[in-house]
Write a protein that holds these residues in place. Structure first.
Motif, PDB file in Angstrom:
ATOM      1  N   CYS A  54      75.706  18.235  46.683  1.00 38.65           N
ATOM      2  CA  CYS A  54      75.350  19.764  46.316  1.00 38.65           C
ATOM      3  C   CYS A  54      75.737  20.337  44.993  1.00 38.65           C
ATOM      4  CB  CYS A  54      75.977  20.660  47.399  1.00 38.65           C
ATOM      5  SG  CYS A  54      77.529  20.755  47.621  1.00 38.65           S
ATOM      6  N   CYS A  69      81.932  16.934  48.890  1.00 46.27           N
ATOM      7  CA  CYS A  69      82.650  18.261  48.970  1.00 46.27           C
ATOM      8  C   CYS A  69      82.724  18.239  50.817  1.00 46.27           C
ATOM      9  CB  CYS A  69      81.869  19.571  48.664  1.00 46.27           C
ATOM     10  SG  CYS A  69      80.369  19.808  49.748  1.00 46.27           S
ATOM     11  N   CYS A  72      79.825  19.175  52.628  1.00 44.06           N
ATOM     12  CA  CYS A  72      78.699  18.044  52.981  1.00 44.06           C
ATOM     13  C   CYS A  72      79.174  16.898  53.933  1.00 44.06           C
ATOM     14  CB  CYS A  72      78.343  17.278  51.595  1.00 44.06           C
ATOM     15  SG  CYS A  72      77.282  18.524  50.613  1.00 44.06           S
TER      16      CYS A  72
END
Ligand SMILES: [Zn+2]
Length: 83
Positions: A54, A69, A72
């Motif tokens: 992302c 992250c 995610c």
């Protein structure tokens, strides 16, 4: 400030001491920016990467040398549990 005396390797690599890597929590795959001042001083600055999915640049973990992250990783974990 800690000072280390390190030798430049054949390929131009300089190894960061294990104690430094441990103290700073450095992990394989992390990136650094390198800048050179007018007086020849070389600065190495730790750069946070971005999530490969992302593109977020915060709350990152390194897995297999890539940044992901926590949002995610949680989404993937939830999807894995649903299957
Ligand atoms: Zn992400």
């Amino acid at each position: 400030m800690n000072t280390f005396n390190k030798k430049l390797g054949k390929s131009g690599a300089v190894t960061l001491p294990a104690a430094l890597r441990r103290d700073l929590g450095l992990q394989e795959g992390e990136r650094f920016s390198i800048s050179v001042n007018g007086d020849g001083t070389i600065h190495l600055k730790r750069v946070q990467g971005e999530c490969i999915f992302c593109k977020a640049d915060s709350n990152l973990i390194v897995h297999a040398g890539r940044y992901v992250c926590t949002d995610c990783t949680q989404a993937m974990s939830a999807k894995a549990r649903a299957n």
